[in-house]
Design a protein around this motif. Sequence first.
Motif, short mmCIF file in Angstrom:
data_model
loop_
_atom_site.label_atom_id
_atom_site.label_comp_id
_atom_site.label_asym_id
_atom_site.label_seq_id
_atom_site.Cartn_x
_atom_site.Cartn_y
_atom_site.Cartn_z
N LEU A 1 11.10 -31.17 -63.08
CA LEU A 1 12.13 -30.60 -62.21
C LEU A 1 13.52 -30.86 -62.74
O LEU A 1 14.39 -29.99 -62.69
CB LEU A 1 11.98 -31.15 -60.79
N ALA A 2 13.76 -32.07 -63.27
CA ALA A 2 15.05 -32.37 -63.86
C ALA A 2 15.33 -31.48 -65.07
O ALA A 2 16.47 -31.06 -65.29
CB ALA A 2 15.11 -33.85 -64.25
N PHE A 3 14.30 -31.19 -65.84
CA PHE A 3 14.46 -30.33 -67.01
C PHE A 3 14.88 -28.92 -66.57
O PHE A 3 15.77 -28.32 -67.18
CB PHE A 3 13.16 -30.27 -67.80
N TRP A 4 14.27 -28.40 -65.52
CA TRP A 4 14.58 -27.05 -65.08
C TRP A 4 15.90 -26.96 -64.33
O TRP A 4 16.60 -25.95 -64.41
CB TRP A 4 13.45 -26.49 -64.21
N VAL A 5 16.25 -28.01 -63.58
CA VAL A 5 17.48 -27.99 -62.80
C VAL A 5 18.69 -28.28 -63.65
O VAL A 5 19.74 -27.66 -63.52
CB VAL A 5 17.38 -28.99 -61.61
N LEU A 6 18.56 -29.27 -64.55
CA LEU A 6 19.71 -29.66 -65.38
C LEU A 6 19.80 -28.76 -66.53
O LEU A 6 19.99 -28.39 -67.38
CB LEU A 6 19.60 -31.12 -65.80
N MET B 1 11.93 -26.34 -75.98
CA MET B 1 11.69 -27.38 -75.00
C MET B 1 12.21 -28.71 -75.56
O MET B 1 11.87 -29.10 -76.66
CB MET B 1 10.18 -27.46 -74.72
N ASN B 2 13.04 -29.36 -74.80
CA ASN B 2 13.59 -30.62 -75.30
C ASN B 2 12.69 -31.79 -74.92
O ASN B 2 11.64 -31.64 -74.31
CB ASN B 2 15.03 -30.81 -74.83
N VAL B 3 13.13 -32.98 -75.25
CA VAL B 3 12.33 -34.19 -75.06
C VAL B 3 12.02 -34.44 -73.59
O VAL B 3 10.92 -34.87 -73.24
CB VAL B 3 13.06 -35.40 -75.67
N LEU B 4 12.97 -34.14 -72.71
CA LEU B 4 12.77 -34.37 -71.28
C LEU B 4 11.59 -33.56 -70.75
O LEU B 4 10.76 -34.08 -70.00
CB LEU B 4 14.05 -34.01 -70.52
N GLY B 5 11.47 -32.32 -71.16
CA GLY B 5 10.36 -31.48 -70.72
C GLY B 5 9.03 -31.94 -71.28
O GLY B 5 8.02 -31.94 -70.59
N VAL B 6 9.03 -32.36 -72.54
CA VAL B 6 7.78 -32.81 -73.18
C VAL B 6 7.28 -34.09 -72.53
O VAL B 6 6.10 -34.23 -72.22
CB VAL B 6 7.99 -33.02 -74.70
#
Length: 69
Positions: free
Chosen positions: A64-69, A1-6
Amino acid sequence: MNVLGVVGVLLLILGLFMLFKPSIIWSITESWKSSDATEPSDLYVWSTRIGGLMFTLAGLGEILAFWVL
């Protein structure tokens, strides 16, 4: 999991907490500023809930951005 997801998960958790338990946020952040305050004002409760809604929406957007991008 990257920073965007956290960041998204943290924003979501904080936003839901602010939305459903604003009095706990008040006791942590604001209660020490007044000697006779026993509970938050109605304005504080509503403004905290609106902020919580914004945090929740931002957290969902991050997730959502984490999953889409």
